[in-house]
Each structure stands twice: as C-alpha cells, then as structure tokens.
Scaffold this motif. Structure first.
Motif, mmCIF file in Angstrom:
data_model
loop_
_atom_site.group_PDB
_atom_site.id
_atom_site.type_symbol
_atom_site.label_atom_id
_atom_site.label_comp_id
_atom_site.label_asym_id
_atom_site.label_seq_id
_atom_site.Cartn_x
_atom_site.Cartn_y
_atom_site.Cartn_z
ATOM 1 N N LYS A 1 -2.014 7.970 -11.124
ATOM 2 C CA LYS A 1 -0.836 8.729 -11.105
ATOM 3 C C LYS A 1 0.203 7.996 -12.125
ATOM 4 O O LYS A 1 1.262 8.549 -12.203
ATOM 5 C CB LYS A 1 -0.440 8.867 -9.561
ATOM 6 N N ARG B 1 1.847 3.272 -3.658
ATOM 7 C CA ARG B 1 1.134 4.577 -4.626
ATOM 8 C C ARG B 1 1.756 5.916 -3.968
ATOM 9 O O ARG B 1 1.595 6.840 -4.557
ATOM 10 C CB ARG B 1 -0.245 4.404 -4.408
ATOM 11 N N ASN B 2 2.515 5.843 -2.849
ATOM 12 C CA ASN B 2 3.251 7.282 -2.351
ATOM 13 C C ASN B 2 4.363 7.834 -3.326
ATOM 14 O O ASN B 2 4.592 8.639 -3.242
ATOM 15 C CB ASN B 2 3.506 6.882 -1.052
ATOM 16 N N TYR B 3 4.655 6.668 -4.020
ATOM 17 C CA TYR B 3 5.933 6.990 -5.248
ATOM 18 C C TYR B 3 5.492 7.198 -6.448
ATOM 19 O O TYR B 3 6.405 7.854 -7.092
ATOM 20 C CB TYR B 3 6.821 5.821 -5.087
ATOM 21 N N SER C 1 -3.800 2.992 -11.132
ATOM 22 C CA SER C 1 -3.539 4.314 -10.521
ATOM 23 C C SER C 1 -3.478 5.364 -11.706
ATOM 24 O O SER C 1 -2.787 5.407 -12.374
ATOM 25 C CB SER C 1 -2.279 4.203 -9.656
ATOM 26 N N ASN D 1 0.746 -1.145 0.077
ATOM 27 C CA ASN D 1 -0.252 -0.021 0.189
ATOM 28 C C ASN D 1 0.646 1.238 0.058
ATOM 29 O O ASN D 1 0.187 2.337 -0.273
ATOM 30 C CB ASN D 1 -0.971 0.241 0.955
ATOM 31 N N ILE D 2 2.010 0.999 0.284
ATOM 32 C CA ILE D 2 2.986 2.289 0.349
ATOM 33 C C ILE D 2 3.436 2.783 -1.178
ATOM 34 O O ILE D 2 3.972 3.792 -1.479
ATOM 35 C CB ILE D 2 4.129 2.274 1.123
#
Length: 130
Positions: free
Chosen positions: A119, A83-85, A117, A80-81
């Motif tokens: 992004k 997507r932070n990148y 995503s 789940n981390i």
C-alpha cells in the motif's frame, strides 16, 4: 485595458480551481521527534511534548492545498496500526533520531516494514533525520 482583463480572467480561473486535499502520515520510533516536528510546522513551540498514544491529526492549509498529517505513535506495540493509514495517505514522512545510535537497527527494521507494504508502493517518502 486588455492586460487588466487578462489578469482578472486568470485570477477568476485560479479562484475556481478546486482545493486539493493531501493526507500524509508521519511515522518513526517513539521519541524520534515526530510530534515536535509537527508542532514546529504549525508554528507552535516544540517544548514539553508528551508521547503520542495512538495518533494525533493535524490540519494545515497551504495555498490551494488542505494538508492533513497523521502523527502516528512509534511505540513497539502501536506500530502495527501504521498499516491502517497507508492506503489513505499520499505520502510518508519517516522521522529518524540520529542521536539515538543504540536504536538504529530498530529504526532500520521499522523502515523496512513500511517500505515492504504494497500500500506504500509508488508513494513518496521523506526521511527526516533529526
């Protein structure tokens, strides 16, 4: 003489070009070979690789490019981390362990999540099948 001056001018022009910074993320399921691949790119031995907890950051220089690769952990709880990148990355390297047939469906679902995503939309993705 003119040729020598032209070569000097083109060299000076290339020398003044700005360095281009590129950030890539490397994702895939745990134990797919992400860290071993990064070590190989760095010229290090891919032997004795421990599971990545969180992420590791690798900086490389290739010509006029400064490349940063974030090797992100692939465990179920850490995915789940990823997507932070996405927003900061130029592209994605998705690593697939082709010998782990039992986890192909899980790999497919992880890849679908990445591709869905917004992004990531429009960014290049390299799928490395190891």
């Amino acid at each position: 003489m003119f040729s020598l001056m032209a070569n000097c001018c083109s060299w000076l022009k290339r020398w003044q070009e700005p360095v281009r910074k590129v950030t890539l993320i490397m994702v895939g399921l745990d134990n797919a070979g992400k860290t071993a691949t990064v070590r190989g790119i760095q010229g290090e031995s891919p032997e004795d690789v421990a599971p990545t907890v969180g992420f590791s950051k690798i900086d490389l220089k290739q010509g006029r490019f400064e490349v940063t690769i974030f090797d992100l952990g692939g465990g179920k709880r850490i995915r789940n981390i990823w997507r932070n990148y996405y927003a900061e990355s130029y592209g994605v390297i998705f690593v697939v362990d082709s010998s782990d047939i039992a986890r192909m469906e899980e790999t497919k679902q992880a890849m679908i999540e990445v591709l869905n995503s917004p992004k990531i939309s429009g960014k290049p993705m390299l799928v490395m099948v190891l």
